[in-house]
Design an enzyme around this catalytic site. Structure first.
Site, PDB file in Angstrom:
ATOM      1  N   MET A   1       0.837  -1.194   0.000  1.00  0.00           N
ATOM      2  CA  MET A   1       0.000   0.000   0.000  1.00  0.00           C
ATOM      3  C   MET A   1       0.871   1.242   0.000  1.00  0.00           C
ATOM      4  SD  MET A   1      -2.659   1.406   2.833  1.00  0.00           S
ATOM      5  CE  MET A   1      -1.335   2.290   3.637  1.00  0.00           C
ATOM      6  N   CYS A   2       0.307   2.334  -0.494  1.00  0.00           N
ATOM      7  CA  CYS A   2       1.080   3.565  -0.600  1.00  0.00           C
ATOM      8  C   CYS A   2       0.199   4.786  -0.365  1.00  0.00           C
ATOM      9  CB  CYS A   2       1.705   3.688  -1.988  1.00  0.00           C
ATOM     10  SG  CYS A   2       2.770   2.316  -2.422  1.00  0.00           S
ATOM     11  N   GLY A   3       0.882   5.904  -0.123  1.00  0.00           N
ATOM     12  CA  GLY A   3       0.242   7.203  -0.213  1.00  0.00           C
ATOM     13  C   GLY A   3       0.682   7.806  -1.528  1.00  0.00           C
TER      14      GLY A   3
ATOM     15  N   HIS B   1       4.710   7.418  -1.305  1.00  0.00           N
ATOM     16  CA  HIS B   1       5.193   7.020   0.016  1.00  0.00           C
ATOM     17  C   HIS B   1       4.786   5.566   0.210  1.00  0.00           C
ATOM     18  CE1 HIS B   1       5.844  11.343   0.778  1.00  0.00           C
ATOM     19  NE2 HIS B   1       4.773  11.454  -0.004  1.00  0.00           N
TER      20      HIS B   1
ATOM     21  N   ASN C   1      -1.357   2.213  -5.631  1.00  0.00           N
ATOM     22  CA  ASN C   1      -1.763   1.960  -4.256  1.00  0.00           C
ATOM     23  C   ASN C   1      -2.728   0.789  -4.286  1.00  0.00           C
ATOM     24  OD1 ASN C   1      -2.481   2.104  -1.541  1.00  0.00           O
ATOM     25  ND2 ASN C   1      -3.999   3.708  -1.888  1.00  0.00           N
TER      26      ASN C   1
END
Length: 610
Positions: free
Chosen positions: A1-3, A52, A76
């Protein structure tokens, strides 16, 4: 997962993103952060990409991910099927390679349609000067947008920030009705932002005709959206909802006093056994995909004795109990499973204390720090979900005595609630703003943080969950008529009305629940996973007539989510299989924290900053 974050500007002036937003994004992805700026020379545009990364699979892959052709991907998501991903591979690199091989919009849509699992993405197709973005069919990953008309700049981001200051541009959730494409060349030449929409085919309640209301209502001011001229669509990952209406008299003729006997009698039916067994099979596989797709580091170094890789948002109710039982099937026996149980301190339990004859000073002790075992019965944190959670823990220990179950009691005072709401949760819930969003957002945020106490040998000690994967039961009530509003609709409009209500539930789950929950849970550098919204699970439930999933002529604790209750009995669960639905805001008692008479749909002033 990411921002993930993208700032698209049609003017040459360079602009940085909001620092508050950047901090929220960084907490979502603590393992790697990077920015990348791409400029178009003819015509002129500029894209600032920021990512991120929360490392969840394969080798750590930096984002933004730019390939040799100059294409840029912000991803994401998690691939749980549809596209092969080897254990050593990373989703981002696999998706980038697939998209780079596409020679047309139809091929890009085919690639996205084939992915099973949650995703939100932003993709710069450099050769075509096009920017693609969107969310999966259910909207399990957050994506927000806003447009600044003065700067001619569009911002896309996983999470935003709310502000009390007036602003010409406002954040809104990108509707999960399809994916979007911007022709950057045309936008730069015209100085206006136009979105081409590629909708999901057969979306319940969001049939796209020209432009759906869901898109038009949330398109940022100063922008326009149109159906793509070729009429291309994404293929729905689930089968259409079975809308057949039961014949009169086909309801289950069970009128016993004991809910458990009701279920046992229904289980005696061969058809019922087959259906519940099939639900167990597809749900078990959905859980397996989600508990075995874990960070690469976990394959190399086993966690400490009490450190789990997987946690469950746990109330002791049927949805979370089944997830725990199925997770137990697929997680190695030596690894713990964290059960995250949140409670908000009861503010005025005077009548309760008088009836139990407990001294007032005992009531006010700091029970959330280190209470003794004997004090649990008088704890101001003994809310309904705490009690059912402990009972559920007992059932799990009986079913799987060799497993270490970390029952994490997460106790929240009003002071801490108010502090963290203003510091963090108000920004994460934004742009949603109702009393219900406040209650659920805060409860889920504290639960996902996982800081509390566990009991060992009748002694309690502080504990902080290390699990990066958090299983949540959202989706069960929406598909199996678990809410009280389903009984109301059934009483007023019969099965036809109930079917319409269920059809509406999945159509709006992205805007009502999933984006918010993804933002809230992701703030801890953890990933929400939703087994009840696995594509195969939803397809199976969609294929069944409504009466096989729920029979609201039967009493509470049996009729709603009937098929799931039958499955629970098949799995060996006891009292938890017949617990009536209790909403999280009431079970955790967060709804009692504020001394106000409010409706769930009211605007919540506590979410305002400043």
């Amino acid at each position: 997962m990411c921002g993930i974050f993208c700032l698209l500007s049609l003017s040459p002036a360079q602009r940085e993103g909001d620092k508050t937003v950047h901090e929220h994004l960084k907490r979502r992805g603590p393992n790697f952060s990077q920015d990348l700026t791409v400029r178009g020379s003819n015509p002129c545009y500029q894209c600032l990409f920021s990512a991120h990364v929360l490392h969840m699979r394969g080798l750590l892959t930096p984002q933004p991910f730019q390939d040799d052709a100059g294409n840029v991907l912000l991803w994401n998501g998690e691939i749980f099927g549809g596209i092969p991903v080897r254990p050593e591979e990373n989703d981002t690199a696999v998706v980038s390679q697939k998209l780079a091989s596409c020679n047309s919009s139809a091929e890009i849509l085919s690639t996205l349609s084939s992915i099973r699992g949650p995703w939100g993405f932003i993709y710069l197709q450099k050769a075509e000067d096009c920017l693609w973005f969107g969310r999966d069919f259910f909207g399990r990953r957050s994506l927000l947008w806003r447009f600044d008309p003065d700067l001619q700049a569009l911002t896309l981001t996983s999470v935003a920030a709310c502000s009390s200051a007036p602003d010409k541009s406002v954040w809104q959730e990108v509707p999960a009705v399809g994916v979007y494409r911007i022709d950057l060349k045309a936008a730069a030449e015209s100085g206006s932002m136009m979105f081409e929409v590629f909708p999901w085919a057969h979306v319940e309640n969001h049939v796209f005709s020209g432009c759906s209301e869901a898109v038009l209502e949330s398109v940022p001011s100063g922008c326009n959206a149109v159906m793509n001229p070729a009429g291309l669509e994404l293929t729905s990952p689930v089968c259409p909802l079975n809308r057949s209406i039961p014949e009169p008299g086909n309801e289950h003729e069970v009128h016993l006093n004991s809910c458990s006997k009701d279920l046992e009698q229904l289980l005696a039916s061969k058809d019922k056994t087959e259906e519940s067994d099939r639900l167990i099979d597809v749900l078990s596989e959905a859980v397996r995909r989600r508990v075995q797709s874990l960070p690469f580091r976990m394959q190399d170094s086993p966690p400490a004795d009490d450190q789990a890789d997987v946690a469950v948002l746990f109330s002791g109710g049927i949805d979370s109990m089944i997830l725990a039982v199925l997770a137990d099937r697929h997680i190695p026996a030596h690894q713990p499973i964290d059960l995250l149980n949140v409670a908000f301190k009861l503010q005025e339990p005077k009548k309760q204390k008088e009836s139990t004859k407990k001294p007032k000073k005992h009531k006010n002790r700091q029970m959330d720090d280190k209470p003794g075992a004997d004090s649990q019965t008088s704890s101001p944190f003994d809310v309904p979900d705490r009690k059912t959670g402990r009972a559920g823990l007992g059932e799990l220990q009986n079913l799987s005595p060799g497993r270490r179950w970390n029952f994490v009691e997460i106790n929240v005072t009003q002071e801490e609630l108010q502090e963290m709401r203003q510091e963090r949760v108000c920004h994460l819930v934004h742009p949603l703003d109702t009393v219900l969003d406040d209650s659920i957002g805060c409860a889920v945020w504290f639960a996902a943080r996982g800081k509390g106490v566990i009991t060992e040998d009748h002694e309690q000690r502080s504990f902080s969950s290390s699990a990066k994967v958090i299983l949540t039961g959202i989706g069960a009530d929406e598909q199996l008529a678990g809410y009280s509003r389903h009984r109301v609709r059934f009483k007023t409009s019969g099965y036809e009305g109930l079917i319409q209500e269920l059809a509406m539930e999945l159509g709006r789950i992205s805007s009502r629940n999933l984006g918010r929950d993804d933002r809230v849970i992701g703030d801890h550098g953890k990933e929400a996973r939703f087994p009840y919204l696995d594509e195969d699970v939803v397809s199976y439930l969609n294929s069944l007539p409504v009466l096989e999933k729920a029979d609201l002529t039967l009493p509470r604790g049996v009729g709603e989510k009937l098929l799931l209750r039958l499955s629970a009995r098949q799995l060996g669960l006891g009292q938890s299989a017949v617990l009536p639905k209790r909403a999280m805001q009431f079970g955790s008692r967060i709804a009692k924290m504020e001394d106000k008479h409010e409706k769930a749909s009211d605007k919540c002033t506590r979410l305002l900053t400043g």
